[in-house]
Scaffold this motif. Structure first.
Motif, PDB file in Angstrom:
ATOM      1  N   UNK A   6      -5.968 -38.515  -7.232  1.00  8.23           N
ATOM      2  CA  UNK A   6      -5.276 -38.208  -5.988  1.00  8.23           C
ATOM      3  C   UNK A   6      -5.709 -39.198  -4.918  1.00  8.23           C
ATOM      4  N   UNK A   7      -4.770 -39.653  -4.108  1.00  8.70           N
ATOM      5  CA  UNK A   7      -5.035 -40.688  -3.103  1.00  8.70           C
ATOM      6  C   UNK A   7      -6.162 -40.316  -2.144  1.00  8.70           C
ATOM      7  N   UNK A   8      -6.326 -39.043  -1.850  1.00  9.09           N
ATOM      8  CA  UNK A   8      -7.378 -38.637  -0.911  1.00  9.09           C
ATOM      9  C   UNK A   8      -8.776 -38.874  -1.468  1.00  9.09           C
ATOM     10  N   UNK A   9      -8.893 -39.057  -2.798  1.00  8.51           N
ATOM     11  CA  UNK A   9     -10.198 -39.280  -3.417  1.00  8.51           C
ATOM     12  C   UNK A   9     -10.496 -40.761  -3.629  1.00  8.51           C
ATOM     13  N   UNK A  10      -9.616 -41.641  -3.165  1.00  7.62           N
ATOM     14  CA  UNK A  10      -9.795 -43.082  -3.359  1.00  7.62           C
ATOM     15  C   UNK A  10     -10.323 -43.743  -2.102  1.00  7.62           C
ATOM     16  N   UNK A  11     -10.981 -44.869  -2.310  1.00  9.72           N
ATOM     17  CA  UNK A  11     -11.415 -45.675  -1.171  1.00  9.72           C
ATOM     18  C   UNK A  11     -10.179 -46.301  -0.530  1.00  9.72           C
ATOM     19  N   UNK A  12     -10.228 -46.624   0.770  1.00  2.00           N
ATOM     20  CA  UNK A  12      -9.054 -47.217   1.421  1.00  2.00           C
ATOM     21  C   UNK A  12      -8.522 -48.482   0.732  1.00  2.00           C
ATOM     22  N   UNK A  13      -9.369 -49.429   0.300  1.00  2.00           N
ATOM     23  CA  UNK A  13      -8.802 -50.610  -0.372  1.00  2.00           C
ATOM     24  C   UNK A  13      -8.081 -50.252  -1.672  1.00  2.00           C
ATOM     25  N   UNK A  14      -8.649 -49.346  -2.428  1.00  2.00           N
ATOM     26  CA  UNK A  14      -8.017 -48.936  -3.690  1.00  2.00           C
ATOM     27  C   UNK A  14      -6.698 -48.226  -3.425  1.00  2.00           C
ATOM     28  N   UNK A  15      -6.676 -47.401  -2.400  1.00  2.00           N
ATOM     29  CA  UNK A  15      -5.461 -46.682  -2.029  1.00  2.00           C
ATOM     30  C   UNK A  15      -4.362 -47.672  -1.645  1.00  2.00           C
ATOM     31  N   UNK A  16      -4.741 -48.737  -0.913  1.00  2.00           N
ATOM     32  CA  UNK A  16      -3.775 -49.750  -0.494  1.00  2.00           C
ATOM     33  C   UNK A  16      -3.221 -50.512  -1.709  1.00  2.00           C
ATOM     34  N   UNK A  17      -4.089 -50.855  -2.661  1.00  2.00           N
ATOM     35  CA  UNK A  17      -3.642 -51.549  -3.869  1.00  2.00           C
ATOM     36  C   UNK A  17      -2.654 -50.670  -4.632  1.00  2.00           C
ATOM     37  N   UNK A  18      -2.983 -49.407  -4.799  1.00  2.00           N
ATOM     38  CA  UNK A  18      -2.103 -48.495  -5.527  1.00  2.00           C
ATOM     39  C   UNK A  18      -0.770 -48.327  -4.803  1.00  2.00           C
TER      40      UNK A  18
END
Length: 107
Positions: A6-18
């Motif tokens: 889930x996006x809320x469990x990702x770091x901001x850079x990883x969330x942006x890549x996804x």
């Protein structure tokens, strides 16, 4: 396919890549883009290199592994065609009557 966390469990850079990756999938017309992760790209990349006869040592360097053992362990199923081709080559080399592998002849 593996389910992305889930996006809320990702770091901001990883969330942006996804997010960018899924945007590309949308532009390419993928109907189930939320099912895809960047991991599938890496796995597909290794599979394509293996299918085209690239040596395991080269593949491991390209994907950033410290040695081929890691690549073999992680991508074992994807590397099967490469391993099978090596086994077939060894069968051909050691075929009975193949003089290139016979015991040296005395002169």
């Amino acid at each position: 396919m593996t389910r992305a966390p889930h996006a809320s469990k990702m770091s901001p850079p990883r969330r942006k890549v996804l997010r960018n990756f899924r945007s590309l999938l949308k532009d390419a017309g993928f109907p189930d883009r939320k099912e895809w992760t960047t991991r599938e790209l890496r796995t597909s990349f290794v599979s394509l290199l293996s299918d085209h006869g690239i040596p395991i040592e080269v593949i491991s360097r390209v994907v950033g592994h410290s040695g081929s053992a890691t690549t073999e362990r992680v991508y074992r199923k994807k590397l099967r065609p490469l391993i099978a081709a090596g086994a077939e080559a060894m069968d051909d080399i050691f075929e009975p009557g193949n003089h290139s592998v016979d015991a040296p002849r005395e002169v």
